[in-house]
Design an enzyme around this catalytic site. Sequence first.
Site, PDB file in Angstrom:
ATOM      1  N   ARG A 224      -1.243   3.566   3.315  1.00  0.00           N
ATOM      2  CA  ARG A 224      -1.049   3.281   4.682  1.00  0.00           C
ATOM      3  C   ARG A 224       0.014   4.460   5.348  1.00  0.00           C
ATOM      4  NH1 ARG A 224      -5.006   0.624   5.126  1.00  0.00           N
ATOM      5  NH2 ARG A 224      -5.207  -1.831   5.854  1.00  0.00           N
ATOM      6  N   HIS A 272      -9.030   8.530   6.905  1.00  0.00           N
ATOM      7  CA  HIS A 272      -9.051   6.971   6.342  1.00  0.00           C
ATOM      8  C   HIS A 272     -10.499   6.459   5.687  1.00  0.00           C
ATOM      9  CE1 HIS A 272      -6.868   2.930   6.889  1.00  0.00           C
ATOM     10  NE2 HIS A 272      -7.624   2.858   6.148  1.00  0.00           N
TER      11      HIS A 272
HETATM   12  P1  NAP Z   1      -3.145  -5.551  -3.994  1.00  0.00           P
HETATM   13  O1  NAP Z   1      -4.208  -6.290  -4.875  1.00  0.00           O
HETATM   14  O2  NAP Z   1      -2.237  -6.844  -3.393  1.00  0.00           O
HETATM   15  O3  NAP Z   1      -1.991  -5.066  -4.836  1.00  0.00           O
HETATM   16  C1  NAP Z   1      -0.889  -4.503  -4.253  1.00  0.00           C
HETATM   17  C2  NAP Z   1      -0.087  -3.943  -5.509  1.00  0.00           C
HETATM   18  O4  NAP Z   1       1.153  -3.696  -5.014  1.00  0.00           O
HETATM   19  C3  NAP Z   1       0.532  -5.142  -6.406  1.00  0.00           C
HETATM   20  O5  NAP Z   1       0.323  -4.610  -7.835  1.00  0.00           O
HETATM   21  C4  NAP Z   1       1.857  -5.555  -6.237  1.00  0.00           C
HETATM   22  O6  NAP Z   1       2.483  -6.039  -7.296  1.00  0.00           O
HETATM   23  C5  NAP Z   1       2.244  -4.097  -5.645  1.00  0.00           C
HETATM   24  N1  NAP Z   1       3.378  -4.340  -4.775  1.00  0.00           N
HETATM   25  C6  NAP Z   1       3.611  -5.081  -3.411  1.00  0.00           C
HETATM   26  N2  NAP Z   1       4.739  -4.902  -3.171  1.00  0.00           N
HETATM   27  C7  NAP Z   1       5.488  -4.303  -3.878  1.00  0.00           C
HETATM   28  C8  NAP Z   1       6.733  -3.932  -4.143  1.00  0.00           C
HETATM   29  N3  NAP Z   1       7.591  -3.996  -3.143  1.00  0.00           N
HETATM   30  N4  NAP Z   1       7.269  -3.194  -5.053  1.00  0.00           N
HETATM   31  C9  NAP Z   1       6.436  -2.864  -6.105  1.00  0.00           C
HETATM   32  N5  NAP Z   1       5.141  -3.051  -5.991  1.00  0.00           N
HETATM   33  C10 NAP Z   1       4.597  -3.710  -5.148  1.00  0.00           C
HETATM   34  O7  NAP Z   1      -3.636  -4.710  -2.894  1.00  0.00           O
HETATM   35  P2  NAP Z   1      -5.069  -3.706  -3.168  1.00  0.00           P
HETATM   36  O8  NAP Z   1      -6.117  -4.616  -2.909  1.00  0.00           O
HETATM   37  O9  NAP Z   1      -4.764  -3.000  -4.477  1.00  0.00           O
HETATM   38  O10 NAP Z   1      -4.798  -2.618  -2.063  1.00  0.00           O
HETATM   39  C11 NAP Z   1      -3.527  -1.899  -1.646  1.00  0.00           C
HETATM   40  C12 NAP Z   1      -3.532  -1.213  -0.504  1.00  0.00           C
HETATM   41  O11 NAP Z   1      -4.522  -0.269  -0.367  1.00  0.00           O
HETATM   42  C13 NAP Z   1      -3.990  -2.251   0.983  1.00  0.00           C
HETATM   43  O12 NAP Z   1      -2.554  -2.996   1.415  1.00  0.00           O
HETATM   44  C14 NAP Z   1      -4.139  -1.150   1.896  1.00  0.00           C
HETATM   45  O13 NAP Z   1      -3.069  -0.766   2.528  1.00  0.00           O
HETATM   46  C15 NAP Z   1      -4.552   0.369   1.121  1.00  0.00           C
HETATM   47  N6  NAP Z   1      -6.013   0.468   1.259  1.00  0.00           N
HETATM   48  C16 NAP Z   1      -6.406   1.569   1.664  1.00  0.00           C
HETATM   49  C17 NAP Z   1      -7.720   1.931   2.020  1.00  0.00           C
HETATM   50  C18 NAP Z   1      -8.178   3.299   2.409  1.00  0.00           C
HETATM   51  O14 NAP Z   1      -9.175   3.458   2.637  1.00  0.00           O
HETATM   52  N7  NAP Z   1      -7.348   4.383   2.649  1.00  0.00           N
HETATM   53  C19 NAP Z   1      -8.741   1.020   1.771  1.00  0.00           C
HETATM   54  C20 NAP Z   1      -8.488  -0.348   1.164  1.00  0.00           C
HETATM   55  C21 NAP Z   1      -6.999  -0.548   0.959  1.00  0.00           C
HETATM   56  P3  NAP Z   1       2.396  -7.295  -7.893  1.00  0.00           P
HETATM   57  O15 NAP Z   1       1.115  -6.877  -8.665  1.00  0.00           O
HETATM   58  O16 NAP Z   1       3.473  -7.575  -8.660  1.00  0.00           O
HETATM   59  O17 NAP Z   1       2.099  -8.216  -6.947  1.00  0.00           O
HETATM   60  C1  GLV Z   2      -8.633  -0.243   4.581  1.00  0.00           C
HETATM   61  O1  GLV Z   2      -7.439   0.428   4.829  1.00  0.00           O
HETATM   62  C2  GLV Z   2      -8.451  -1.406   4.121  1.00  0.00           C
HETATM   63  O2  GLV Z   2      -7.100  -1.972   4.272  1.00  0.00           O
HETATM   64  O3  GLV Z   2      -9.260  -1.963   3.410  1.00  0.00           O
END
Ligand code: NAP
Ligand code: GLV
Length: 309
Positions: A224, A272
């Site tokens: 983000r 994005h």
């Molecule tokens: P997720 O499965 O919820 O994973 C989040 C990870 O971040 C987990 O490993 C979590 O730790 C860690 N985390 C959260 N807070 C933390 C902190 N304070 N300190 C250290 N580690 C922390 O999320 P995801 O599905 O991988 O997605 C991640 C992010 O990618 C989304 O929230 C979104 O913002 C972004 N995204 C971007 C796009 C794009 O097109 N650019 C697309 C999709 C998603 P734990 O494992 O210990 O809980």
């Molecule tokens: C895109 O940014 C998502 O959060 O899936």
Amino acid sequence: MTTLLFVSPTDNSEAWRGEIAKRLPDLEFRVWPDAGDPAAIDCALVWKPPPGVLAGLPNLRLILSLGAGVEPLLADPTLPDVPLVRMVADGLTEDMAAYAVLQVLRWQRKVDAYTEQQRAGVWKQLGHRPASEVRVGILGLGVLGEAAARALTPLGFQVVGWSRSAKEIRGVETLHGEDGLVALAARSDFLVCLLPLTDQTRGILNAKLFATLPQGAVVINAARGGHLVEADLLAALESGHLGGASLDVFAEEPLPSGHPFWTHPKVHVTPHVAGITHPSRCADHIADAIRRAETGQPLLHVVERGRGY
Ligand code: NAP
Ligand code: GLV
């Protein structure tokens, strides 16, 4: 039978209608603002719904996010207190892992420099560090961070990841906590951000963290825009401490015209698109969540509102 309200200013409602109908032919699919009787709606499929829209649905029992990141939803103080399921789907995960690999390789293998040389008709080998000598640090080891780590490891990169809680991933060094962040940064030639945006992670890509990165490191932000302190990145690029940045997400989207990132020679901008929620590849996840809700089975990938992701 579920009646679903689709609310998104940007996603293709008809593509979603078609994919969901293939999986749940009895579902009634409505598209906001043509919601009909709000009391008939029990499920909402949303991306950045206008604040207050979901609060107007008195019998809502499930919110399905079209995005993996849910901070825009959680920012709505009127968001109904029903289960909120975020997007977790193979298509999105594969996209993001590919984006991480693409961005690491484009800097490591000097794609921009060779493109410039081609334009100038220059045949000159620039050399590159072998992957086995290149260290990639991944912030966030959730669905997307782990997939990125698993995609980079077989290419030979030294991958280290950071999460909130301790984790074990074969072939990947894992760290957590404040000390873990400093240790990860100190050995990250590439720093890939795949964290959710929360009160704890906002502004985490800042001057202090950049100063800990090795000279010439590249920052890749696919999470983000709120994670990045833009002025700190520009200063670290100008000073020469950082070698470049690949940015897919921005504090303001679309990135405003005239923003320095547009023309910065060391910044690669994408709009994005790192992980796209393709209806054909992500509708299984939505259908599964609806079936679970209909049959009273436990829901998967429910957001923990207290921690913000
Ligand atoms: P997720 O499965 O919820 O994973 C989040 C990870 O971040 C987990 O490993 C979590 O730790 C860690 N985390 C959260 N807070 C933390 C902190 N304070 N300190 C250290 N580690 C922390 O999320 P995801 O599905 O991988 O997605 C991640 C992010 O990618 C989304 O929230 C979104 O913002 C972004 N995204 C971007 C796009 C794009 O097109 N650019 C697309 C999709 C998603 P734990 O494992 O210990 O809980
Ligand atoms: C895109 O940014 C998502 O959060 O899936």
